[in-house]
Scaffold this motif. Structure first.
Motif, mmCIF file in Angstrom:
data_model
loop_
_atom_site.group_PDB
_atom_site.id
_atom_site.type_symbol
_atom_site.label_atom_id
_atom_site.label_comp_id
_atom_site.label_asym_id
_atom_site.label_seq_id
_atom_site.Cartn_x
_atom_site.Cartn_y
_atom_site.Cartn_z
ATOM 1 N N ALA A 189 0.830 -1.211 0.000
ATOM 2 C CA ALA A 189 0.000 0.000 0.000
ATOM 3 C C ALA A 189 0.861 1.256 0.000
ATOM 4 C CB ALA A 189 -0.935 -0.013 1.212
ATOM 5 N N LEU A 190 1.968 1.222 0.751
ATOM 6 C CA LEU A 190 2.886 2.360 0.770
ATOM 7 C C LEU A 190 3.470 2.599 -0.622
ATOM 8 C CD1 LEU A 190 4.586 4.504 2.294
ATOM 9 C CD2 LEU A 190 6.258 2.682 2.736
ATOM 10 N N THR A 191 3.890 1.535 -1.298
ATOM 11 C CA THR A 191 4.446 1.673 -2.645
ATOM 12 C C THR A 191 3.412 2.261 -3.598
ATOM 13 O OG1 THR A 191 5.977 -0.168 -2.297
ATOM 14 C CG2 THR A 191 5.506 0.441 -4.566
ATOM 15 N N HIS A 192 2.174 1.807 -3.487
ATOM 16 C CA HIS A 192 1.104 2.351 -4.338
ATOM 17 C C HIS A 192 0.908 3.847 -4.057
ATOM 18 C CE1 HIS A 192 -2.591 2.371 -6.697
ATOM 19 N NE2 HIS A 192 -3.196 2.987 -5.680
ATOM 20 N N PHE A 193 0.914 4.212 -2.779
ATOM 21 C CA PHE A 193 0.779 5.624 -2.406
ATOM 22 C C PHE A 193 1.924 6.450 -2.991
ATOM 23 C CE2 PHE A 193 2.057 9.043 0.454
ATOM 24 C CZ PHE A 193 0.870 9.745 0.649
ATOM 25 N N LEU A 194 3.163 5.966 -2.840
ATOM 26 C CA LEU A 194 4.325 6.698 -3.328
ATOM 27 C C LEU A 194 4.340 6.782 -4.847
ATOM 28 C CD1 LEU A 194 7.000 5.209 -0.901
ATOM 29 C CD2 LEU A 194 5.990 7.498 -0.805
ATOM 30 N N ASP A 195 3.901 5.713 -5.503
ATOM 31 C CA ASP A 195 3.836 5.703 -6.966
ATOM 32 C C ASP A 195 2.927 6.827 -7.452
ATOM 33 O OD1 ASP A 195 4.168 4.893 -9.601
ATOM 34 O OD2 ASP A 195 2.603 3.362 -9.477
ATOM 35 N N GLY A 196 1.768 6.948 -6.818
ATOM 36 C CA GLY A 196 0.861 8.018 -7.218
ATOM 37 C C GLY A 196 1.403 9.394 -6.888
ATOM 38 N N HIS A 197 2.019 9.524 -5.707
ATOM 39 C CA HIS A 197 2.481 10.846 -5.298
ATOM 40 C C HIS A 197 3.640 11.344 -6.161
ATOM 41 C CE1 HIS A 197 3.387 14.302 -2.889
ATOM 42 N NE2 HIS A 197 4.614 13.874 -2.698
ATOM 43 N N THR A 198 4.541 10.464 -6.571
ATOM 44 C CA THR A 198 5.682 10.914 -7.368
ATOM 45 C C THR A 198 5.239 11.559 -8.674
ATOM 46 O OG1 THR A 198 5.918 8.705 -8.338
ATOM 47 C CG2 THR A 198 7.304 9.222 -6.430
ATOM 48 N N ARG A 199 4.075 11.191 -9.150
ATOM 49 C CA ARG A 199 3.593 11.751 -10.415
ATOM 50 C C ARG A 199 3.054 13.168 -10.245
ATOM 51 N NH1 ARG A 199 3.472 7.221 -13.760
ATOM 52 N NH2 ARG A 199 3.372 5.246 -12.623
ATOM 53 N N THR A 200 2.896 13.613 -8.998
ATOM 54 C CA THR A 200 2.347 14.958 -8.755
ATOM 55 C C THR A 200 3.432 16.000 -8.485
ATOM 56 O OG1 THR A 200 2.139 14.754 -6.338
ATOM 57 C CG2 THR A 200 0.357 13.821 -7.690
ATOM 58 N N VAL A 201 4.702 15.572 -8.360
ATOM 59 C CA VAL A 201 5.756 16.506 -7.958
ATOM 60 C C VAL A 201 6.770 16.761 -9.070
ATOM 61 C CG1 VAL A 201 5.552 15.930 -5.520
ATOM 62 C CG2 VAL A 201 7.163 14.642 -6.953
ATOM 63 N N ALA A 202 6.438 16.345 -10.292
ATOM 64 C CA ALA A 202 7.424 16.412 -11.379
ATOM 65 C C ALA A 202 7.948 17.818 -11.613
ATOM 66 C CB ALA A 202 6.809 15.855 -12.663
ATOM 67 N N ASP A 203 7.138 18.814 -11.454
ATOM 68 C CA ASP A 203 7.539 20.198 -11.759
ATOM 69 C C ASP A 203 7.911 20.991 -10.513
ATOM 70 O OD1 ASP A 203 7.039 19.783 -14.480
ATOM 71 O OD2 ASP A 203 4.909 20.220 -14.207
ATOM 72 N N THR A 204 8.187 20.303 -9.422
ATOM 73 C CA THR A 204 8.552 20.986 -8.184
ATOM 74 C C THR A 204 10.047 20.832 -7.932
ATOM 75 O OG1 THR A 204 8.232 19.092 -6.717
ATOM 76 C CG2 THR A 204 6.271 20.372 -7.299
ATOM 77 N N GLU A 205 10.519 21.474 -6.878
ATOM 78 C CA GLU A 205 11.945 21.412 -6.549
ATOM 79 C C GLU A 205 12.207 20.584 -5.294
ATOM 80 O OE1 GLU A 205 13.492 25.358 -6.319
ATOM 81 O OE2 GLU A 205 13.099 25.808 -8.434
ATOM 82 N N VAL A 206 11.255 19.774 -4.864
ATOM 83 C CA VAL A 206 11.487 18.930 -3.692
ATOM 84 C C VAL A 206 12.447 17.805 -4.068
ATOM 85 C CG1 VAL A 206 9.260 19.490 -2.680
ATOM 86 C CG2 VAL A 206 9.469 17.476 -4.151
ATOM 87 N N PRO A 207 13.230 17.290 -3.105
ATOM 88 C CA PRO A 207 14.191 16.227 -3.424
ATOM 89 C C PRO A 207 13.563 15.010 -4.102
ATOM 90 C CG PRO A 207 14.711 17.171 -1.293
ATOM 91 C CD PRO A 207 13.424 17.798 -1.731
ATOM 92 N N LEU A 208 12.327 14.665 -3.748
ATOM 93 C CA LEU A 208 11.685 13.515 -4.386
ATOM 94 C C LEU A 208 11.578 13.693 -5.892
ATOM 95 C CD1 LEU A 208 10.110 10.880 -4.400
ATOM 96 C CD2 LEU A 208 8.046 12.177 -3.825
ATOM 97 N N ALA A 209 11.322 14.898 -6.365
ATOM 98 C CA ALA A 209 11.194 15.131 -7.800
ATOM 99 C C ALA A 209 12.491 14.809 -8.524
ATOM 100 C CB ALA A 209 10.782 16.580 -8.049
ATOM 101 N N ALA A 210 13.623 15.123 -7.899
ATOM 102 C CA ALA A 210 14.913 14.820 -8.523
ATOM 103 C C ALA A 210 15.131 13.316 -8.630
ATOM 104 C CB ALA A 210 16.039 15.469 -7.723
ATOM 105 N N LEU A 211 14.776 12.579 -7.580
ATOM 106 C CA LEU A 211 14.909 11.124 -7.636
ATOM 107 C C LEU A 211 13.972 10.538 -8.680
ATOM 108 C CD1 LEU A 211 15.902 8.379 -6.579
ATOM 109 C CD2 LEU A 211 14.108 8.511 -4.847
ATOM 110 N N ALA A 212 12.716 10.974 -8.709
ATOM 111 C CA ALA A 212 11.742 10.411 -9.637
ATOM 112 C C ALA A 212 12.121 10.662 -11.091
ATOM 113 C CB ALA A 212 10.358 10.986 -9.345
ATOM 114 N N ALA A 213 12.846 11.758 -11.345
ATOM 115 C CA ALA A 213 13.223 12.108 -12.716
ATOM 116 C C ALA A 213 14.549 11.489 -13.152
ATOM 117 C CB ALA A 213 13.304 13.632 -12.849
#
Length: 396
Positions: A189-213
């Motif tokens: 469930a955590l992985t599913h939550f994170l999978d969805g959330h990473t798609r919402t931060v693509a244009d931001t400057e948070v560290p997660l966006a850098a990892l996801a890209a």
């Protein structure tokens, strides 16, 4: 295995993995470190390595495999591929992108926000009365840290914290089967939550966006690294605050010293508190060859636990090893592991705890812990208190 009869703990000592021994494993580890520092434990069929030098070798020597260390888990499930469960070169390939989320540059990018979060947490405490260091300090702090790293909106924080807590059961290699099944479901469930959330931060400057890209990882690998960052980081950070205050509050001179500490002194204090009660008390490896350590010989294929909590109290390395000395320096503790698998989140833990603890004792100089024995949880990993009720004693 050695052909000699295995050494047994004296009858007056409780096995550190036994339910009655988990609250205070240090006497057993102290005896093993002095009498059988490379110890074959027949009950768990594991080799327990307790000396600091030998544990450092286990962490750094390539003959000790982290990937094969999964075999020590008393469970039929495997953790997904990540820095935790791979050896070089795969480990290095996964770790480099992981630094985009947890490395020093990522921490610097959210430092101002973390300081504001700590101030808000301390400001939100009542002026006097009782709070629980685990539920009211540690967990909110860990959630605020991850909200900064991941760019989590306020309406998602409760869901994230619930998933992080539930999935953290996967840290314990000896959890009962029913809880292990719940942990697997929570991790999915955590992985599913994170999978969805990473798609919402693509244009931001948070560290997660850098990892996801980062295109060095497949999406599955990226989510594995991200899940590890939560499962292996949120709960230990949350629990460390309670562990630290349990050690600190009985020592009024230490409380006063921490209240006067500058940033550098606060970081020294955090390292000393981690040395004495790190949330991750051991790490698993399997030998790929016969290895001679100072404390004994390990055969090839040995299932090994480097008992970091024992190594951190080794009198050969630490003067007055069971005592709290906030200014201890140097302090080569192994609370963050060592070698290629040195904890990627170490800068984040050091900075965050060094922000909270001095602010807390400056605001509440009469802060007091509970009387009586601490209420340690029965889980092996992380080492944590079920609760730590503290009396604030009035704000300064």
């Amino acid at each position: 295995m050695s052909t000699t009869a295995p050494v047994r703990l004296p009858e007056h000592l409780i096995h550190p993995f036994a339910p009655a021994g988990r609250a205070d494993p240090h006497p057993a580890y102290r005896w093993l470190r002095a009498n059988d520092p490379v110890h074959y434990d027949a009950a768990s069929r594991l080799w327990l390595v307790t000396g600091h030098g030998d544990c450092a070798t286990v962490l750094r020597d390539p003959r000790f495999s982290a990937a094969q260390g999964q075999r020590e888990r008393a469970r039929d499930d495997a953790l997904p591929p990540s820095m935790l469960t791979t050896d070089p070169p795969d480990h290095h390939r996964l770790r480099a992108p992981g630094a985009l989320l947890l490395g020093p540059a990522a921490v610097r990018s959210v430092a101002a926000g973390l300081a504001a979060d700590v101030d808000a947490l301390v400001d939100g405490l009542p002026a006097a009365g009782r709070v629980d260091a685990v539920a009211d300090l540690g967990r909110p702090l860990a959630t605020a840290v991850y909200a900064r790293l991941f760019g989590l909106p306020a309406e998602q924080l409760r869901r994230f914290e619930a998933l992080a807590r539930a999935a953290s059961v996967n840290l314990d290699p000896m959890v009962p089967p029913a809880r292990a099944a719940l942990g697997r479901s929570a991790a999915a469930a955590l992985t599913h939550f994170l999978d969805g959330h990473t798609r919402t931060v693509a244009d931001t400057e948070v560290p997660l966006a850098a990892l996801a890209a980062d295109d060095r990882l497949s999406r599955a690998e990226m989510l594995g690294v991200l899940s590890l960052a939560v499962i292996g980081g949120w709960q230990p950070l949350a629990e460390f605050i309670g562990n630290a205050l349990h050690l600190l509050l009985p020592d009024r001179a230490a409380v006063a010293a921490l209240g006067r500490a500058d940033e550098d002194a606060a970081r020294l204090a955090v390292d000393e508190l981690l040395r004495l009660e790190a949330p991750i008390p051991f790490t698993a490896r399997v030998t790929t060859d016969r290895v001679e350590l100072d404390g004994g010989v390990l055969p090839a294929g040995a299932r090994v636990l480097a008992v970091l909590t024992a190594a951190n109290r080794d009198p050969a390395v630490f003067a007055d090893p069971d005592a709290l000395h906030l200014d201890r320096s140097p302090n080569p503790h192994l609370g963050f592991g060592g070698g290629p698998h040195f904890c990627l989140a170490a800068p984040l833990v050091r900075q965050t705890a060094a922000l909270l603890l001095p602010r807390l004792v400056r605001r509440f100089p009469a802060l007091r812990g509970p009387a009586g024995a601490p209420d340690w949880d029965q889980c092996l990993v992380p080492r944590r208190l079920r609760a730590l009720p503290i009396e604030l004693g009035g704000a300064a």
